[in-house]
Design a protein around this motif. Structure first.
Motif, PDB file in Angstrom:
ATOM      1  N   GLN A   1       0.851  -1.183   0.000  1.00  0.00           N
ATOM      2  CA  GLN A   1       0.000   0.000   0.000  1.00  0.00           C
ATOM      3  C   GLN A   1       0.888   1.236   0.000  1.00  0.00           C
ATOM      4  O   GLN A   1       1.856   1.343   0.743  1.00  0.00           O
ATOM      5  N   ILE A   2       0.523   2.166  -0.857  1.00  0.00           N
ATOM      6  CA  ILE A   2       1.295   3.400  -0.970  1.00  0.00           C
ATOM      7  C   ILE A   2       0.796   4.366   0.086  1.00  0.00           C
ATOM      8  O   ILE A   2      -0.375   4.695   0.124  1.00  0.00           O
ATOM      9  N   GLN A   3       1.677   4.831   0.966  1.00  0.00           N
ATOM     10  CA  GLN A   3       1.226   5.674   2.052  1.00  0.00           C
ATOM     11  C   GLN A   3       1.706   7.112   1.932  1.00  0.00           C
ATOM     12  O   GLN A   3       1.091   8.011   2.480  1.00  0.00           O
ATOM     13  N   THR A   4       2.798   7.359   1.254  1.00  0.00           N
ATOM     14  CA  THR A   4       3.299   8.735   1.153  1.00  0.00           C
ATOM     15  C   THR A   4       3.438   9.135  -0.310  1.00  0.00           C
ATOM     16  O   THR A   4       3.446   8.288  -1.206  1.00  0.00           O
ATOM     17  N   GLN A   5       3.560  10.431  -0.528  1.00  0.00           N
ATOM     18  CA  GLN A   5       3.729  10.952  -1.880  1.00  0.00           C
ATOM     19  C   GLN A   5       4.998  10.386  -2.521  1.00  0.00           C
ATOM     20  O   GLN A   5       5.006  10.029  -3.688  1.00  0.00           O
ATOM     21  N   THR A   6       6.077  10.269  -1.748  1.00  0.00           N
ATOM     22  CA  THR A   6       7.335   9.724  -2.270  1.00  0.00           C
ATOM     23  C   THR A   6       7.170   8.269  -2.682  1.00  0.00           C
ATOM     24  O   THR A   6       7.632   7.860  -3.744  1.00  0.00           O
ATOM     25  N   GLN A   7       6.484   7.484  -1.855  1.00  0.00           N
ATOM     26  CA  GLN A   7       6.249   6.090  -2.196  1.00  0.00           C
ATOM     27  C   GLN A   7       5.398   5.984  -3.455  1.00  0.00           C
ATOM     28  O   GLN A   7       5.624   5.134  -4.293  1.00  0.00           O
ATOM     29  N   MET A   8       4.389   6.866  -3.574  1.00  0.00           N
ATOM     30  CA  MET A   8       3.537   6.851  -4.751  1.00  0.00           C
ATOM     31  C   MET A   8       4.361   7.157  -6.003  1.00  0.00           C
ATOM     32  O   MET A   8       4.235   6.492  -7.016  1.00  0.00           O
ATOM     33  N   GLN A   9       5.229   8.161  -5.926  1.00  0.00           N
ATOM     34  CA  GLN A   9       6.047   8.517  -7.076  1.00  0.00           C
ATOM     35  C   GLN A   9       6.978   7.375  -7.451  1.00  0.00           C
ATOM     36  O   GLN A   9       7.175   7.085  -8.630  1.00  0.00           O
ATOM     37  N   THR A  10       7.535   6.703  -6.476  1.00  0.00           N
ATOM     38  CA  THR A  10       8.394   5.545  -6.734  1.00  0.00           C
ATOM     39  C   THR A  10       7.595   4.434  -7.403  1.00  0.00           C
ATOM     40  O   THR A  10       8.048   3.821  -8.363  1.00  0.00           O
ATOM     41  N   LEU A  40      -3.491  13.180  -9.496  1.00  0.00           N
ATOM     42  CA  LEU A  40      -2.140  13.297 -10.054  1.00  0.00           C
ATOM     43  C   LEU A  40      -1.605  11.928 -10.474  1.00  0.00           C
ATOM     44  O   LEU A  40      -1.042  11.770 -11.560  1.00  0.00           O
ATOM     45  N   GLY A  41      -1.814  10.929  -9.653  1.00  0.00           N
ATOM     46  CA  GLY A  41      -1.383   9.576  -9.995  1.00  0.00           C
ATOM     47  C   GLY A  41      -2.105   9.031 -11.211  1.00  0.00           C
ATOM     48  O   GLY A  41      -1.510   8.369 -12.056  1.00  0.00           O
ATOM     49  N   ILE A  42      -3.404   9.308 -11.306  1.00  0.00           N
ATOM     50  CA  ILE A  42      -4.187   8.864 -12.461  1.00  0.00           C
ATOM     51  C   ILE A  42      -3.679   9.533 -13.733  1.00  0.00           C
ATOM     52  O   ILE A  42      -3.543   8.896 -14.771  1.00  0.00           O
ATOM     53  N   THR A  43      -3.369  10.827 -13.640  1.00  0.00           N
ATOM     54  CA  THR A  43      -2.836  11.555 -14.794  1.00  0.00           C
ATOM     55  C   THR A  43      -1.489  10.967 -15.225  1.00  0.00           C
ATOM     56  O   THR A  43      -1.238  10.759 -16.412  1.00  0.00           O
ATOM     57  N   HIS A  44      -0.637  10.665 -14.269  1.00  0.00           N
ATOM     58  CA  HIS A  44       0.666  10.074 -14.573  1.00  0.00           C
ATOM     59  C   HIS A  44       0.502   8.677 -15.180  1.00  0.00           C
ATOM     60  O   HIS A  44       1.163   8.334 -16.166  1.00  0.00           O
ATOM     61  N   LEU A  45      -0.386   7.894 -14.600  1.00  0.00           N
ATOM     62  CA  LEU A  45      -0.677   6.556 -15.119  1.00  0.00           C
ATOM     63  C   LEU A  45      -1.183   6.635 -16.555  1.00  0.00           C
ATOM     64  O   LEU A  45      -0.743   5.880 -17.428  1.00  0.00           O
ATOM     65  N   THR A  96     -13.045  15.091  -6.980  1.00  0.00           N
ATOM     66  CA  THR A  96     -11.879  15.843  -7.453  1.00  0.00           C
ATOM     67  C   THR A  96     -11.019  15.023  -8.415  1.00  0.00           C
ATOM     68  O   THR A  96     -10.199  15.577  -9.129  1.00  0.00           O
ATOM     69  N   SER A  97     -11.215  13.711  -8.439  1.00  0.00           N
ATOM     70  CA  SER A  97     -10.465  12.827  -9.345  1.00  0.00           C
ATOM     71  C   SER A  97     -11.182  12.590 -10.665  1.00  0.00           C
ATOM     72  O   SER A  97     -10.628  11.967 -11.566  1.00  0.00           O
ATOM     73  N   VAL A  98     -12.411  13.062 -10.773  1.00  0.00           N
ATOM     74  CA  VAL A  98     -13.250  12.753 -11.932  1.00  0.00           C
ATOM     75  C   VAL A  98     -12.621  13.213 -13.249  1.00  0.00           C
ATOM     76  O   VAL A  98     -12.617  12.475 -14.237  1.00  0.00           O
ATOM     77  N   GLY A  99     -12.069  14.408 -13.299  1.00  0.00           N
ATOM     78  CA  GLY A  99     -11.458  14.907 -14.537  1.00  0.00           C
ATOM     79  C   GLY A  99     -10.343  13.996 -15.027  1.00  0.00           C
ATOM     80  O   GLY A  99     -10.250  13.681 -16.215  1.00  0.00           O
ATOM     81  N   ALA A 100      -9.506  13.541 -14.103  1.00  0.00           N
ATOM     82  CA  ALA A 100      -8.407  12.642 -14.466  1.00  0.00           C
ATOM     83  C   ALA A 100      -8.936  11.281 -14.918  1.00  0.00           C
ATOM     84  O   ALA A 100      -8.408  10.682 -15.861  1.00  0.00           O
ATOM     85  N   LEU A 101      -9.979  10.790 -14.259  1.00  0.00           N
ATOM     86  CA  LEU A 101     -10.574   9.507 -14.653  1.00  0.00           C
ATOM     87  C   LEU A 101     -11.164   9.576 -16.055  1.00  0.00           C
ATOM     88  O   LEU A 101     -10.950   8.685 -16.877  1.00  0.00           O
ATOM     89  N   VAL A 102     -11.898  10.645 -16.330  1.00  0.00           N
ATOM     90  CA  VAL A 102     -12.480  10.825 -17.664  1.00  0.00           C
ATOM     91  C   VAL A 102     -11.366  10.948 -18.694  1.00  0.00           C
ATOM     92  O   VAL A 102     -11.428  10.353 -19.776  1.00  0.00           O
ATOM     93  N   GLY A 103     -10.317  11.692 -18.360  1.00  0.00           N
ATOM     94  CA  GLY A 103      -9.170  11.816 -19.259  1.00  0.00           C
ATOM     95  C   GLY A 103      -8.569  10.465 -19.596  1.00  0.00           C
ATOM     96  O   GLY A 103      -8.188  10.202 -20.737  1.00  0.00           O
TER      97      GLY A 103
END
Length: 187
Positions: A1-10, A40-45, A96-103
């Motif tokens: 499980q990703i718990q921090t922003q740094t872990q998520m980026q990794t 942000l993660g969805i956009t990167h993905l 707040t994630s809806v725009g990225a999901l639709v994208g």
């Protein structure tokens, strides 16, 4: 499980590297359940998967369409292998994630299934998601075959937006949506 922003980026950097090496072996699915990747993660993905999709499309070129009839079922199997699914179950996604999901859905022509179950879209986020998705696809064919939104606390507004989305010409016979329960304001 990703718990921090740094872990998520990794984690997302690892996913990006996976996309680069997986050009030879297609990805069948990406399961990012029980994380907190957010918009942000969805956009990167999406960017990573779009780059993979474009590199594969470049490998196939226009030859794919002209040779499809000649190779029959073999071509269909190869094309199916290039489709994939994404699971974002229990990611705490909100409106707040809806725009990225639709994208993601609109950008990726090889996204076959998307599981958004057990998030926090709620009625306003669900209605916004289906409305923006409907605007985003317009007359484009939608490769998405399965969309799961179980346990997102959807109710009437979401149900109406979902009905409009599913009755659109681009989704006729294309998308199967799975919802466990739509509740009324009274329960």
């Amino acid at each position: 499980q990703i718990q921090t922003q740094t872990q998520m980026q990794t984690h997302l950097k690892s996913l990006e590297e996976l996309c680069v090496v997986s050009e030879a072996a297609p990805i069948a699915g990406i399961d990012l359940s029980d994380n907190r990747i957010g918009a942000l993660g969805i956009t990167h993905l999406t960017s990573c998967l779009l780059a993979l999709e474009l590199s594969r499309r470049g490998d196939m070129g226009d030859v794919e369409d002209t040779q499809a009839e000649e190779r029959g079922g073999e071509e269909e199997r190869e094309r199916e292998e290039k489709y994939f699914g994404v699971s974002l179950v229990r990611n705490g996604l909100t409106k707040t994630s809806v725009g990225a999901l639709v994208g993601m859905v609109v950008s990726l022509s090889t996204l076959r299934s998307l599981d958004l179950s057990h998030n926090q879209l709620k009625d306003t986020g669900g209605a916004l998601f289906f409305s923006l998705l409907l605007q985003g696809i317009q007359d484009k064919p939608l490769p998405l075959k399965s969309l799961k939104v179980h346990n997102n606390h959807l109710s009437l507004s979401s149900a109406l937006a979902l009905a409009a989305f599913l009755s659109a010409p681009a989704t006729k016979g294309a998308c199967h949506s799975s919802i466990s329960k739509v509740t009324s304001k009274n329960g």
